[in-house]
Design a protein around this motif. Sequence first.
Motif, PDB file in Angstrom:
ATOM      1  N   LYS A   1      -7.073   1.949  -1.033  1.00 32.83           N
ATOM      2  CA  LYS A   1      -5.953   1.381  -1.847  1.00 32.83           C
ATOM      3  C   LYS A   1      -5.786  -0.027  -1.053  1.00 32.83           C
ATOM      4  CE  LYS A   1      -3.827  -0.403  -4.978  1.00 32.83           C
ATOM      5  NZ  LYS A   1      -4.560  -0.445  -6.215  1.00 32.83           N
TER       6      LYS A   1
ATOM      7  N   GLU B   1      -7.414   7.768   0.884  1.00 31.87           N
ATOM      8  CA  GLU B   1      -7.115   7.353  -0.183  1.00 31.87           C
ATOM      9  C   GLU B   1      -5.984   5.842   0.106  1.00 31.87           C
ATOM     10  OE1 GLU B   1      -5.732   9.613  -3.445  1.00 31.87           O
ATOM     11  OE2 GLU B   1      -4.936   8.147  -4.529  1.00 31.87           O
TER      12      GLU B   1
ATOM     13  N   TYR C   1       2.270   1.570  -3.439  1.00 32.10           N
ATOM     14  CA  TYR C   1       1.434   2.052  -4.506  1.00 32.10           C
ATOM     15  C   TYR C   1       0.920   3.562  -4.230  1.00 32.10           C
ATOM     16  CZ  TYR C   1      -2.508   2.359  -7.632  1.00 32.10           C
ATOM     17  OH  TYR C   1      -3.587   2.448  -8.593  1.00 32.10           O
ATOM     18  N   VAL C   2       0.449   3.776  -3.128  1.00 26.09           N
ATOM     19  CA  VAL C   2      -0.390   5.125  -2.755  1.00 26.09           C
ATOM     20  C   VAL C   2       0.713   6.340  -2.821  1.00 26.09           C
ATOM     21  CG1 VAL C   2      -1.787   6.393  -1.068  1.00 26.09           C
ATOM     22  CG2 VAL C   2      -1.900   3.834  -1.191  1.00 26.09           C
ATOM     23  N   SER C   3       1.872   5.995  -2.655  1.00 24.53           N
ATOM     24  CA  SER C   3       2.916   7.221  -2.580  1.00 24.53           C
ATOM     25  C   SER C   3       3.199   7.449  -3.902  1.00 24.53           C
ATOM     26  CB  SER C   3       4.074   6.959  -1.708  1.00 24.53           C
ATOM     27  OG  SER C   3       4.638   5.770  -2.456  1.00 24.53           O
ATOM     28  N   LYS C   4       3.090   6.673  -4.921  1.00 24.31           N
ATOM     29  CA  LYS C   4       3.177   6.871  -6.316  1.00 24.31           C
ATOM     30  C   LYS C   4       2.043   7.648  -7.045  1.00 24.31           C
ATOM     31  CE  LYS C   4       6.226   3.361  -7.346  1.00 24.31           C
ATOM     32  NZ  LYS C   4       6.014   1.780  -7.119  1.00 24.31           N
ATOM     33  N   SER C   5       0.740   7.365  -6.228  1.00 26.06           N
ATOM     34  CA  SER C   5      -0.314   7.860  -6.973  1.00 26.06           C
ATOM     35  C   SER C   5      -0.789   9.227  -6.237  1.00 26.06           C
ATOM     36  CB  SER C   5      -1.695   6.904  -6.596  1.00 26.06           C
ATOM     37  OG  SER C   5      -1.956   6.958  -5.344  1.00 26.06           O
ATOM     38  N   ILE C   6      -0.270   9.619  -5.097  1.00 27.50           N
ATOM     39  CA  ILE C   6      -0.368  10.816  -4.615  1.00 27.50           C
ATOM     40  C   ILE C   6       0.628  11.922  -4.954  1.00 27.50           C
ATOM     41  CG2 ILE C   6      -0.821  12.178  -2.705  1.00 27.50           C
ATOM     42  CD1 ILE C   6      -2.152   9.739  -1.268  1.00 27.50           C
ATOM     43  N   GLN C   7       0.565  12.976  -5.614  1.00 29.48           N
ATOM     44  CA  GLN C   7       1.401  13.859  -5.788  1.00 29.48           C
ATOM     45  C   GLN C   7       2.066  14.532  -4.250  1.00 29.48           C
ATOM     46  OE1 GLN C   7       0.426  17.144  -8.247  1.00 29.48           O
ATOM     47  NE2 GLN C   7       2.521  17.435  -9.006  1.00 29.48           N
TER      48      GLN C   7
ATOM     49  N   SER D   1       0.801  -1.219   0.051  1.00 29.76           N
ATOM     50  CA  SER D   1      -0.027  -0.057   0.065  1.00 29.76           C
ATOM     51  C   SER D   1       1.005   1.101   0.232  1.00 29.76           C
ATOM     52  CB  SER D   1      -0.973  -0.098   1.260  1.00 29.76           C
ATOM     53  OG  SER D   1      -1.651   1.258   1.234  1.00 29.76           O
TER      54      SER D   1
END
Length: 392
Positions: free
Chosen positions: A383, A379, A355-361, A352
Amino acid sequence: MKRTSISIFGATGSVGKTALKIIRENKDKFKVNVLTSNTNVEKLVDLANEFNPFAVAIADESKIKILKEETASNDLIYFAGQGGIIEAASINSDITIAAIVGLAGLKPILESVKHGGNLCIANKESIVAAGEIIYRECEKYGTRIIPLDSEHNAIFQILEGNKDLEIRKIYLTASGGPFYNFSKEDLRKVRPEDAVKNPNWSMGRKISVDSATLMNKGLEIIEAKHLFKTDDDQIKVLIHRQSIAHGIVAFNNNALIGSFGKPDMIYPVRYALFWPNGQLEQREDIDINILNDLSFIEIDENNFIALKLARESVKRGNIYPIILNASNEVAVRSFLEERISFLDILVVVQESIEYVSKSIQIRSNHKMKVKDIFEVDNEARIKTDEIIEMRH
Ligand code: NDP
């Protein structure tokens, strides 16, 4: 003598119960202002009838009717829903005990800070995700934070007595949890009922699982960084199976000062409620033999996934500790609901975070606001649920 007023957020939980035990024994010194629970209406009713608070709040709105019907006092004020818990936090008290589990405790904390008194904080998830904001608000409103977490309370006590010294290192002790020497094969078989039992401490379900995965210690590294304003590299973890030493601080004058005692939350909570005066009559004798045969093992944190993830999160800062906390909350809940295995918990958290660190700017110079924290948290929860669903 004027009694000290206390509001307890998470009154029906393990920390809440400990605080109420102290209040019960000191009714001439303390009076209860606010008591809250999430869904446990039966216990909240019993506590309200026993302590006669000014107000009660329950997050589960469907239980408000029972709460009203079963409480004895006519002038009791009632609140319901998550909004109701926040409203209850706007009632002034000399002491607020933040003992809700998870980030659900953050908004009540931020509201209570505006209304004065000391903030005795056990709710580590809120410090991990929003430590800077909590401190900023406390400075703005002149609120004093007193840690309740046993390790941090121990370190707080050590620092109180050594204000002129400079901290070199803070040692957080970790029991290692019930499965410290388990093989991977044994860990595969761990069930929720095994993980919620800690050999040394009696605690709520979430923190017990966190202790078993060692994520509790990971969260505590981040908590300590905020509470004691140190660099994260100055915070070291020691495996100390006996849970007798709760905190050790190395100072710049080479003094190594430790705080020792039986593993019971009654001591840190009592210290915090009576701070800064201390309690005059301590009834129990201290048995010096508890100091026999203590061991402290320095560990390679790379061998413990939870510590590695927490260390990386605190180093990266910004959104990382929020994602770490949210993913862990969801993964632990899923384990307790038997949707994932014990060994899956940290695998899910790791996936998680990636994934999340890539999807959030990430806005590196951005000063996080409360709204940002809940956006990232939300978010990360969505995820993590998706990752769990895929594994399931
Ligand atoms: P428990 O699970 O025993 O109690 C949690 C409390 O929070 C209960 O009163 C619960 O209500 C309430 N609660 C849960 N979710 C919500 C929500 N969404 N909204 C409002 N209230 C809610 O936890 P603990 O007492 O063990 O731990 C509390 C906090 O203290 C955690 O952050 C933990 O990490 C920290 N801590 C705990 C220690 C311990 O010894 N237990 C030691 C150090 C830190 P209900 O009963 O209705 O579910």
